[in-house]
Scaffold this motif. Structure first.
Motif, short mmCIF file in Angstrom:
data_model
loop_
_atom_site.label_atom_id
_atom_site.label_comp_id
_atom_site.label_asym_id
_atom_site.label_seq_id
_atom_site.Cartn_x
_atom_site.Cartn_y
_atom_site.Cartn_z
N HIS A 121 1.06 49.15 -2.68
CA HIS A 121 1.28 49.93 -3.90
C HIS A 121 2.26 49.19 -4.80
N SER A 122 2.24 49.50 -6.08
CA SER A 122 3.21 48.96 -7.02
C SER A 122 4.59 49.54 -6.74
N ASN A 123 5.61 48.94 -7.32
CA ASN A 123 6.96 49.47 -7.14
C ASN A 123 7.28 50.61 -8.09
N ARG A 124 6.44 50.83 -9.12
CA ARG A 124 6.73 51.95 -10.02
C ARG A 124 5.46 52.39 -10.74
N SER A 125 5.52 53.61 -11.24
CA SER A 125 4.43 54.18 -12.04
C SER A 125 4.90 54.42 -13.47
N LEU A 126 3.95 54.37 -14.39
CA LEU A 126 4.16 54.71 -15.78
C LEU A 126 3.02 55.63 -16.16
N LEU A 127 3.25 56.93 -16.05
CA LEU A 127 2.18 57.92 -16.14
C LEU A 127 2.16 58.62 -17.49
N HIS A 128 0.96 59.03 -17.89
CA HIS A 128 0.73 59.87 -19.07
C HIS A 128 1.12 59.19 -20.38
N ALA A 129 1.12 57.88 -20.39
CA ALA A 129 1.40 57.18 -21.65
C ALA A 129 0.23 57.38 -22.61
N LYS A 130 0.55 57.62 -23.86
CA LYS A 130 -0.48 57.86 -24.87
C LYS A 130 -0.99 56.57 -25.50
N ALA A 131 -0.19 55.52 -25.44
CA ALA A 131 -0.57 54.25 -26.06
C ALA A 131 -0.09 53.11 -25.18
N TRP A 132 -0.78 51.97 -25.30
CA TRP A 132 -0.40 50.80 -24.53
C TRP A 132 0.99 50.31 -24.93
N SER A 133 1.70 49.78 -23.95
CA SER A 133 3.00 49.16 -24.20
C SER A 133 3.16 48.01 -23.23
N PRO A 148 1.85 67.34 -12.82
CA PRO A 148 2.96 68.23 -12.44
C PRO A 148 2.56 69.20 -11.32
N ALA A 149 3.56 69.81 -10.73
CA ALA A 149 3.34 70.68 -9.57
C ALA A 149 2.37 71.81 -9.87
N ALA A 150 2.41 72.38 -11.07
CA ALA A 150 1.52 73.49 -11.40
C ALA A 150 0.06 73.07 -11.33
N ALA A 151 -0.24 71.87 -11.78
CA ALA A 151 -1.61 71.38 -11.73
C ALA A 151 -2.06 71.13 -10.30
N ARG A 152 -1.10 70.77 -9.44
CA ARG A 152 -1.43 70.49 -8.05
C ARG A 152 -1.66 71.77 -7.25
N ASP A 168 0.70 58.02 -9.05
CA ASP A 168 2.12 58.04 -8.71
C ASP A 168 2.32 57.33 -7.38
N VAL A 169 3.04 56.21 -7.42
CA VAL A 169 3.22 55.43 -6.19
C VAL A 169 4.00 56.21 -5.14
N ALA A 170 4.81 57.17 -5.57
CA ALA A 170 5.57 57.97 -4.60
C ALA A 170 4.64 58.76 -3.69
N ASP A 171 3.49 59.18 -4.22
CA ASP A 171 2.52 59.91 -3.39
C ASP A 171 1.90 58.99 -2.33
N MET A 172 1.69 57.75 -2.68
CA MET A 172 1.15 56.80 -1.71
C MET A 172 2.11 56.62 -0.54
N VAL A 173 3.39 56.47 -0.87
CA VAL A 173 4.41 56.31 0.16
C VAL A 173 4.53 57.57 1.01
N LYS A 174 4.48 58.72 0.36
CA LYS A 174 4.66 59.99 1.06
C LYS A 174 3.54 60.25 2.07
N TYR A 175 2.30 60.02 1.66
CA TYR A 175 1.17 60.43 2.50
C TYR A 175 0.60 59.33 3.38
N ALA A 176 0.98 58.09 3.16
CA ALA A 176 0.44 57.00 3.98
C ALA A 176 0.64 57.24 5.48
N PRO A 177 1.81 57.73 5.94
CA PRO A 177 1.98 57.92 7.38
C PRO A 177 1.03 58.96 7.98
N ARG A 178 0.40 59.77 7.15
CA ARG A 178 -0.50 60.80 7.66
C ARG A 178 -1.92 60.29 7.91
N LEU A 179 -2.15 59.00 7.66
CA LEU A 179 -3.48 58.44 7.87
C LEU A 179 -3.80 58.26 9.35
#
Length: 304
Positions: free
Chosen positions: A229-241, A143-147, A252-263
């Motif tokens: 990158h994958s098309n979706r993320s499944l974060l903070h899961a406590k158990a396998w599904s 979450p944003a607070a941790a960042r 989070d794949v959204a971060d990959m998309v967001k920051y890739a152009p800055r490379l």
């Protein structure tokens, strides 16, 4: 059958890294250097065999304090500056050039996908032709607070208490999706790559956050870059599904998309449907798609 070669890279301060090589029958396209992620090492033989069949000599480096490079007394995966890893990457490139290669593609996963752009940004004169990133780590999946507030605390604590343990690991969901004793296909050494990873230490996470900040401000990687990158993320899961078998459960794949152009100025971003965090360890049709995307992109960016 061609055998893998393993070489020790002697580094400063009695540190070591390890360079694994699988030669192609005919290395007509040059070489690939693969760089792993956190709590990881090179075991993806099918990836090496895929690229050697296409005319690349395949090299993989186990970074200092990782995998085959772990020595008695080492703290697994621990550095206090991402730049420490530049030494073994430089040494690996030197060995590859000594083997006669003038064309080189760097390929990296997750944390390796953070380290290698920072390295290439700092090494403009390196003889590297392209960079391929497999689910690179550009931001905390928190979450944003941790960042923000959390990062400020990490930077302070990590400087003065670098080996303070912040977390026992990353959880075992991802490990269970890939290891053959659970729900995956792959056999890897759990001493080198535990299911829940290694403990997260303050000094190491401080180094990562400093690297994240530099990347997010913008780099100038002058070679062409492919970000997968994958098309979706499944974060903070406590158990396998079952859902974990078709998503990135680490980042989070959204971060990959967001920051890739800055490379840098030439970045291509490709989404892989139902990909795992390591796209090349996904279900067979998915990993075949990811590898095919790399093949197509490399063919379009071949240097002659």
């Amino acid at each position: 059958m061609t055998e893998y070669e393993v070489r020790t890279l002697d580094l400063a301060d009695a540190k070591v890294a390890t360079l694994v090589r699988l030669p192609a029958d005919q290395a007509t396209k040059g070489a690939i250097l693969y760089v792993h992620g956190f709590a990881d090492y090179f075991f993806q033989r099918h990836v090496a065999e895929h690229f050697t069949a296409r005319g690349y000599d395949f090299y993989a480096v186990d970074l200092r304090h990782y995998g085959r490079s772990l020595r008695d007394g080492d703290t697994p995966n621990f550095v206090t500056d991402i730049g420490e890893h530049f030494e073994e990457l430089d040494a690996a490139v030197d060995k590859i050039h000594e083997d006669g290669h003038t064309k080189l593609v760097v390929m990296a996963h997750s944390t390796g996908g953070l380290i290698t752009p920072l390295w290439l940004d700092a090494r403009k004169d390196l003889q590297v032709d392209a960079l391929v990133l497999n689910s690179p780590w550009f931001e905390l999946a928190e979450p944003a607070a941790a960042r923000t507030v959390g990062t400020a605390l990490i930077k302070a604590v990590g400087k003065f208490a670098p080996k303070l343990k912040l977390r026992d690991g990353l959880g075992s969901v991802y490990g269970q999706t890939i290891h053959r004793d659970h729900h995956g296909e792959w056999d890897f050494d759990l001493r080198m790559k535990p299911l829940a990873a290694f403990p997260v230490l303050a000094g190491w996470l401080r180094a990562i956050r400093i690297g994240h900040a530099k990347l997010q401000r913008g780099l100038n990687v002058t070679v062409p870059v492919l970000v997968l990158h994958s098309n979706r993320s499944l974060l903070h899961a406590k158990a396998w599904s079952r859902e974990a078998m078709a998503a990135d459960t680490v980042l989070d794949v959204a971060d990959m998309v967001k920051y890739a152009p800055r490379l840098g100025p030439d970045v291509t971003v490709v989404e892989i449907q139902d990909g795992l965090h390591d796209l090349f360890l996904s279900a067979e049709p998915v990993r075949a798609k990811a590898l095919a995307e790399v093949d197509t992109w490399l063919e379009a960016h071949e240097t002659h």
